[in-house]
Scaffold this motif. Structure first.
Motif, PDB file in Angstrom:
ATOM      1  N   CYS A 169     -12.877 -19.766  -1.434  1.00  0.00           N
ATOM      2  CA  CYS A 169     -11.727 -19.069  -0.771  1.00  0.00           C
ATOM      3  C   CYS A 169     -12.088 -17.680  -0.130  1.00  0.00           C
ATOM      4  CB  CYS A 169     -10.407 -19.081  -1.880  1.00  0.00           C
ATOM      5  SG  CYS A 169      -9.216 -20.278  -1.833  1.00  0.00           S
ATOM      6  N   HIS A 170     -13.136 -17.097  -0.635  1.00  0.00           N
ATOM      7  CA  HIS A 170     -13.380 -15.744  -0.299  1.00  0.00           C
ATOM      8  C   HIS A 170     -14.402 -15.572   0.829  1.00  0.00           C
ATOM      9  CE1 HIS A 170     -10.702 -14.344  -3.693  1.00  0.00           C
ATOM     10  NE2 HIS A 170     -11.395 -15.218  -4.334  1.00  0.00           N
ATOM     11  N   THR A 181      -5.002 -16.701  -8.713  1.00  0.00           N
ATOM     12  CA  THR A 181      -4.138 -15.335  -8.536  1.00  0.00           C
ATOM     13  C   THR A 181      -2.948 -15.851  -7.618  1.00  0.00           C
ATOM     14  OG1 THR A 181      -5.220 -14.707  -6.754  1.00  0.00           O
ATOM     15  CG2 THR A 181      -5.958 -13.718  -8.791  1.00  0.00           C
ATOM     16  N   ILE A 234      -5.211 -21.430  -0.804  1.00  0.00           N
ATOM     17  CA  ILE A 234      -5.014 -20.598  -1.944  1.00  0.00           C
ATOM     18  C   ILE A 234      -5.757 -20.627  -2.880  1.00  0.00           C
ATOM     19  CG2 ILE A 234      -3.706 -22.566  -2.692  1.00  0.00           C
ATOM     20  CD1 ILE A 234      -1.473 -20.494  -3.777  1.00  0.00           C
ATOM     21  N   TRP A 235      -6.108 -19.551  -3.368  1.00  0.00           N
ATOM     22  CA  TRP A 235      -6.856 -19.174  -4.634  1.00  0.00           C
ATOM     23  C   TRP A 235      -6.114 -19.430  -5.956  1.00  0.00           C
ATOM     24  CZ3 TRP A 235      -9.177 -13.982  -7.158  1.00  0.00           C
ATOM     25  CH2 TRP A 235      -9.920 -14.419  -8.025  1.00  0.00           C
ATOM     26  N   SER A 286      -3.171 -15.802  -4.342  1.00  0.00           N
ATOM     27  CA  SER A 286      -3.495 -15.458  -3.193  1.00  0.00           C
ATOM     28  C   SER A 286      -3.593 -16.394  -1.999  1.00  0.00           C
ATOM     29  CB  SER A 286      -5.000 -14.462  -3.159  1.00  0.00           C
ATOM     30  OG  SER A 286      -4.639 -13.680  -4.353  1.00  0.00           O
TER      31      SER A 286
END
Length: 127
Positions: free
Chosen positions: A104-105, A55, A51-52, A57
């Protein structure tokens, strides 16, 4: 120094649920991406969800989608992993991990990208 402490593990029957918690000692730029990994006996550590925290996300490995849900409560310095429809193959030690937000991305499921780790909590699912 960031410390992560997992809790909530234990035993469950197949089809049951458990909720894991990860208490984060302090939020920093290196805890923007929080993840859960697991390691079963004789197997490599694998990513479960991330989880970021900016936000909220979530990110999941495909095999966990629909059964597991990751969530964060920034006010409580805690990240959760809700596990439903548990299967015996979910038996493992579950670890909480923290990394800078960019992780995370990009291949968040790569354990080497995480700087901080908890000691883990055992989850055992019986058939």
């Amino acid at each position: 120094q960031v410390q992560l402490v997992e809790s909530g593990g234990g035993s469950a029957q197949a089809g049951g649920s458990l909720r894991l918690s990860c208490k984060v000692s302090t939020w920093t730029s290196e805890t923007r991406c929080m993840a859960w990994f697991r390691q079963a006996p004789g197997k490599e550590r694998e990513g479960v969800a991330a989880i970021w925290t900016i936000t909220g996300s979530p990110f999941y490995v495909d095999s966990m989608k629909g059964r597991f849900a990751i969530a964060g409560d920034n006010a409580k310095n805690t990240v959760y992993l809700q596990m439903n429809s548990l299967k015996p193959e979910d038996t493992a030690v579950y670890y909480c991990a923290a990394a800078a937000g960019g992780v995370c991305h990009e291949m968040w499921y790569t354990s080497a990208k995480y700087k901080y780790w908890g000691r883990g909590t055992q989850v055992t699912v019986s058939s």
